[in-house]
Every structure is written in C-alpha cells, then in structure tokens.
Design an enzyme around this catalytic site. Sequence first.
Site, PDB file in Angstrom:
ATOM      1  N   GLU A 232      -2.214  53.616 -43.325  1.00  0.00           N
ATOM      2  CA  GLU A 232      -2.251  53.781 -44.785  1.00  0.00           C
ATOM      3  C   GLU A 232      -3.202  54.904 -45.119  1.00  0.00           C
ATOM      4  OE1 GLU A 232      -3.335  50.322 -47.158  1.00  0.00           O
ATOM      5  OE2 GLU A 232      -2.001  49.014 -46.007  1.00  0.00           O
TER       6      GLU A 232
ATOM      7  N   GLU B 118      -5.450  44.160 -42.400  1.00  0.00           N
ATOM      8  CA  GLU B 118      -6.850  44.184 -42.819  1.00  0.00           C
ATOM      9  C   GLU B 118      -7.483  42.808 -42.946  1.00  0.00           C
ATOM     10  OE1 GLU B 118      -7.546  46.566 -46.298  1.00  0.00           O
ATOM     11  OE2 GLU B 118      -6.771  48.379 -45.370  1.00  0.00           O
TER      12      GLU B 118
ATOM     13  N   TYR C 192      -9.188  55.204 -47.080  1.00  0.00           N
ATOM     14  CA  TYR C 192      -9.039  55.783 -48.429  1.00  0.00           C
ATOM     15  C   TYR C 192     -10.243  56.647 -48.769  1.00  0.00           C
ATOM     16  CZ  TYR C 192      -4.977  52.819 -48.957  1.00  0.00           C
ATOM     17  OH  TYR C 192      -3.745  52.247 -48.798  1.00  0.00           O
TER      18      TYR C 192
ATOM     19  N   ASP D  69      -3.203  42.896 -52.624  1.00  0.00           N
ATOM     20  CA  ASP D  69      -3.029  43.815 -53.740  1.00  0.00           C
ATOM     21  C   ASP D  69      -1.569  43.939 -54.170  1.00  0.00           C
ATOM     22  OD1 ASP D  69      -3.762  45.808 -55.598  1.00  0.00           O
ATOM     23  OD2 ASP D  69      -3.405  47.399 -54.128  1.00  0.00           O
TER      24      ASP D  69
HETATM   25  C1  GCB Z   1      -5.061  48.579 -48.671  1.00  0.00           C
HETATM   26  C2  GCB Z   1      -4.102  47.462 -48.588  1.00  0.00           C
HETATM   27  C3  GCB Z   1      -2.965  47.608 -49.572  1.00  0.00           C
HETATM   28  C4  GCB Z   1      -3.484  48.087 -50.913  1.00  0.00           C
HETATM   29  C5  GCB Z   1      -4.122  49.448 -50.720  1.00  0.00           C
HETATM   30  C6  GCB Z   1      -4.744  49.968 -52.030  1.00  0.00           C
HETATM   31  O1  GCB Z   1      -5.846  48.808 -47.785  1.00  0.00           O
HETATM   32  O2  GCB Z   1      -3.617  47.255 -47.291  1.00  0.00           O
HETATM   33  O3  GCB Z   1      -2.325  46.368 -49.706  1.00  0.00           O
HETATM   34  O4  GCB Z   1      -2.511  48.138 -51.896  1.00  0.00           O
HETATM   35  O5  GCB Z   1      -5.152  49.367 -49.768  1.00  0.00           O
HETATM   36  O6  GCB Z   1      -4.087  50.708 -52.746  1.00  0.00           O
HETATM   37  O7  GCB Z   1      -5.860  49.592 -52.320  1.00  0.00           O
END
Ligand code: GCB
Length: 644
Positions: free
Chosen positions: A538, A449, A502, A205
């Site tokens: 994260e 990941e 997330y 990403d």
């Molecule tokens: C993740 C990734 C990261 C992305 C982020 C997102 O899990 O490790 O590279 O930018 O989520 O914002 O989706």
Amino acid sequence: ELRSPSSSHLDLDLIKAGILLDSGMLFPQESSSREVKELNGLWAFRADRSPTRNQGFQRAWYKSRLAETGPVIDIPVPSSYNDVTQDPNLRDFIGWVWYEREVVVPARWISDGKTRVVLRVESAHYYSIVWVNGVKVTEHEGGHLPFEADIDGLLREDPTTTTCRITIAVNNTLDLHTLPPGSIQYMKDRTMYPEGFFVQNTNFDFFNYAGIHRSVLLYTTPKAYVDDITVVTDFLDSTGLVRYNVSIQGATLVTLKVTLIDKDGHCVVSSNDTSGVLKVVDVKLWWPYLMHENPGYLYSLEVRLNAADGTSTYEDVYSLPVGIRTVKVTKNQFLINNKPFYFHGVNKHEDSDIRGKGFDWPLVVKDFNLMKWLGANSFRTSHYPYAEEILQMCDRHGIVVIDESPGVGIKDIRSFENASLTHHLEVMDELVRRDKNHPSVVMWSVANEPAAEMPPAGFYFQMLIKHTKVLDPTRPVTFITDSNYARDKGAPYVDVICVNSYFSWYHDPGHLEVIQIQLNTQFENWYGKYQKPIIQSEYGADAAPGFHSDPPVMFTEEYQKLVLRDYHSVFDQKRKLYVVGELIWNFADFMTTQGVTRMVGNKKGIFTRQRQPKEAAFILKERYWRLANETGRLPLWTKYPCSH
Ligand code: GCB
C-alpha cells in the site's frame, strides 16, 4: 489464556482441527446432471429494533411468514441493506436483520429421490442462521465466504407442497473474536447519551456494510456426486503436469472419467482414476496479463462420475477451469512459470454507491476494464475474500491475485487469544477450500496490519502461516505489515514481505521531500533484516476530486500525483534489486465509518467511487504500461491501440 509457542500439543490440535472440513465448496454450476436456480431479487426484510435485538428469536419469526409477525420492507439481494433506504437508523443498524423469500421448487427435484437439493449463500455479513419452512438448516460465522445446506430431505417431508420459505437472519455485530474483530461499547452516562446508546468500535478503515452480499441459490446434484476437486499444476519443458484429486460423496461403487479439454474443445488427456497426474504435451501455460500475448489460457477438467448404490445409478458431471502455471519465490524474486513477475497493480474494495458491498456484474466488468486500461496486472483482495465470480474473471483475463483473509484490524491483545486463532484458522480453511484451484491466486495473505509488535503475535502468525502451508504447500504466504520492521514478530514466517507506508501523509504530513529518503530506509531495513522479496502493498494519498493547488497541498490532485511520483522513483531503483511489486492504495474511493479524518469516506482512490479517473490515474497508467513494456510481452491489440 494464550499458550506459549513451545506448546506443540496445541500446535498439532489446531492444525488437525483445520483440515477436517468434511466437504468441498465447488462453485455451483449447471451441467447435464446439475441445475441452478438463483434466488436474487427482492426479499422481505425486517431489522429487529428491540433493545436486545432478540425479539425475532423470542417470537420465532422464522416459524411463519415474516409479514405475519410485523412490518416488512423490500430489500434487494445481493446488496448491503445500509444505503438503499432513507432511514439513518437502518444505515447504521447493529444487530439481527431478517430476510425472507418464498420459492417454488421444481416438482421433479422433490419427486426424484435421486436428486440432492442444496441451498447456498455465497456470502452474508457477518453471522447467519438459515431456516427452510421454519426448520433450521444451517448457521455460519464469517462475512465473506460461502456456506450451504442440503435441504432435499426437508422438502420431501411434505411432498405435496413445492413452495419453500427461506428465512435468513443476519447479524453484523463484531466482537473481539470475530474476523475482523470489533467491540460493542455501551455509553451509560445518561447526562451524555440517551437510554440504550451503544456503538460498534472497529479498527479498520471501511464501512461495516451488512446483509446478504452475494447470490443466494438452490442447486441440484445427483445423490452420488463430485464433492470436491483439487488441482495442482506444474510443467517440465513443454509438458504440463496436472496433479488432481477428486472426492466423491454418496456412493462407494463408482467409475470415473477425468478429461482435460483445451480451449478449442479437444480432449488432451484423460484418466479413470480418482487421483493422479495428467501429462499435457505441448502445454499452453497460464500467463498473467501483459506478460504474454495470450494471457489467462484455461483448460477445462471435466469430471464424469457414474455410480450405483444398490438400488439406483447416478451420473454426475462437473467441469473445472484449469490454468497450468507455477509460482515460486526466491530471496529477491517472485517467479511465475519460472520468469520474474513484477506486481504493478491495485488494492481494491468491494464497495460502490447504493449497493455497498453487494455483488454487481456491471461494477465488476467496469472495474476489470479500468484495471486493463490502467495496465494493472494484479490486485490484492484487501481486506477480505472477494466474490468467487471475480476470481473467475481474473483466471480468464490473467489478472494476478493476492488473496486476503478478513484478518484486518487485529489490534487488541485479546484478539490474539485462542478463540480468535481457532476461528482465523477455520477461515483460512474455508478460504483455501474455495480458492485453491484458481490459477490467478498466487499468494495467500493471512492478515492486514495486525498489532505485530504485541508479544502473542509471533505465535499467532507462526501458527497461521504454518497451517496455511499445510492446507496449500504450493503457494507463498504473507501477511501485510506496516513500515515498522524492528518490532514485527510475524515477519520471520512469511515468504514475501508486504509493507504498507504513508510517508508525507500520516507521518510528516505535507512534506513530500521526506518520501524518497524514508522509503529507501524502509526497503533497506526490511531487506537487510530478512533477505526476502518485498512488495509495497500500500502507498498513496487522499485527493478530493477537483481540488487543485500549485504548489501542491494535501488533499489536492497535484499532491496525490507527487506522492506517487516520489514513491515511483524509489521503486525504480529497488525493483532491480529485490522489490517485486507495487500496489496503489486504492483503486477507487470507498466508504468508511464517519470520522474527522474521513470526508465522505476514504479518498485515496485514483478513481472516484463512481469510477472516474483523478489525475493520478493517468500517472499510473503511463507507468504501468511502461513497466509492462519493459518486463512483459503485450497483447497483440496493443500494437494497434487506435483501433481498440
Ligand atoms: C492502511 C490500511 C487501509 C486504509 C489505509 C488508509 O494502512 O491497510 O485499510 O484504508 O491505510 O488510507 O489509511
């Protein structure tokens, strides 16, 4: 064809293949015996737009001045080439681009046969081939680590000319066995796509910026020189221990003097051996920012070499900054100098307007000032190794680093094949070789990941982690996983569990009320299964700066704030048990490939891409300073904040 984990033959071969890097990669430095000449500035540049991208090789563009074989433009080094012109085809270019620069080499470098001249590229993305005066001197795979070549022999072939022409061809194509992996897809339906249409697919990403991203330089050493230094530190009560090893090239008959010098320039201890243990009385330990009043204390290890080869004598001097500290992991703690350390920090990218991933001092300094303002004591080099100058800043400021390899987006089963594993092991060799002596680096992250549920993942990560521990037995190793603990094949091998999640974003979008319960479940599951310390590596939410709503909706600053608040309340329960850190995704907004879920890039930054705060930055600032107050000792100036 993948071999099974029981194949101990492969096991050994791979591990042996790895540690055979035959030279050091010490950061270039000026000293009484060494000179450095930076080649940053404008280079001549041409993208090879031929359909095969192969014209440059067919017509040997390296053999004469680039301007003689076609049109050239000015491109700055260091910088990505993508965002500095108005040409959309160059921004999205895939294939070989050619850089060239003519340099005048000081005549004495050539006339003095005792001098070694090295051409070094700190990083170029992704594959590079280098010529000097039309002669190939090296090639290198990998976009984030330095490579170099001795060129004095070549320069001396024609001692009458001191001008040398450096040509560097760089290719940003990613395939299944590169790191990160990718694939090229040709679209052959002529009713849908024009002739020759193809795309670069990736599973990560961030924008695949390309070009010469860090400094290019020439430096000298004597022909007999200090090639590498390895330092491992420890302490017992008030005595520091610096275990060191110096490797030398170009001479057998040497005398060596190794001196440890403190910050005030006083010699603390010295030795005449190429390896040994230095004992430091009344040691001043290296401490993280906000854990001690005097963070980032560095000694300097001066290595002075005198050598002779029968005809000549040589002297070489190299000074390595040394921070004395230890790192240990227990089942629920991360210890620095035997004290519990809690990561309250950020994930970053090397990313900014116009420069893309190009190294830029003003940006580096601004980012450090922002991190310190925020009260961040750490960051992860998501998703690739950063410039070594950044680690040097971390050493000096006491910012703790999780150092990550470019193993991001490993999602295709073919990217677990031996060709990939072998390259990944080599990258770990290069990474550890470059960064092993930085006290700020406290953990290696081998990947982010990966598709850890795929059958080959267990073997792949077992090998990688084992190998990294052979390279460096002193630091914990991890890889970054997502929240799906049940299917994770690599987790048994890591020292610290690092989890990205997330909630209320990619899952249950808009439902803030699920965060606390889901996060709680996540932690209980992982800890219940593995009994290892956990870092939330994260978490976050996109916010378009200036978008507001109450009640909050996704993409507003309010929603981002509330996601943080709900995560934080669970962190506060679990950090008393086994959660040892929290790293926000992300420090700043950053560019991505274009797609329907990305509006001019990823907006999960707590700062904009221009480094201005969103509301979430103030939430985090308050929290991090509160955590620092609870867990650490603040620097003196924080007692008089108004005067600062
Ligand atoms: C993740 C990734 C990261 C992305 C982020 C997102 O899990 O490790 O590279 O930018 O989520 O914002 O989706």
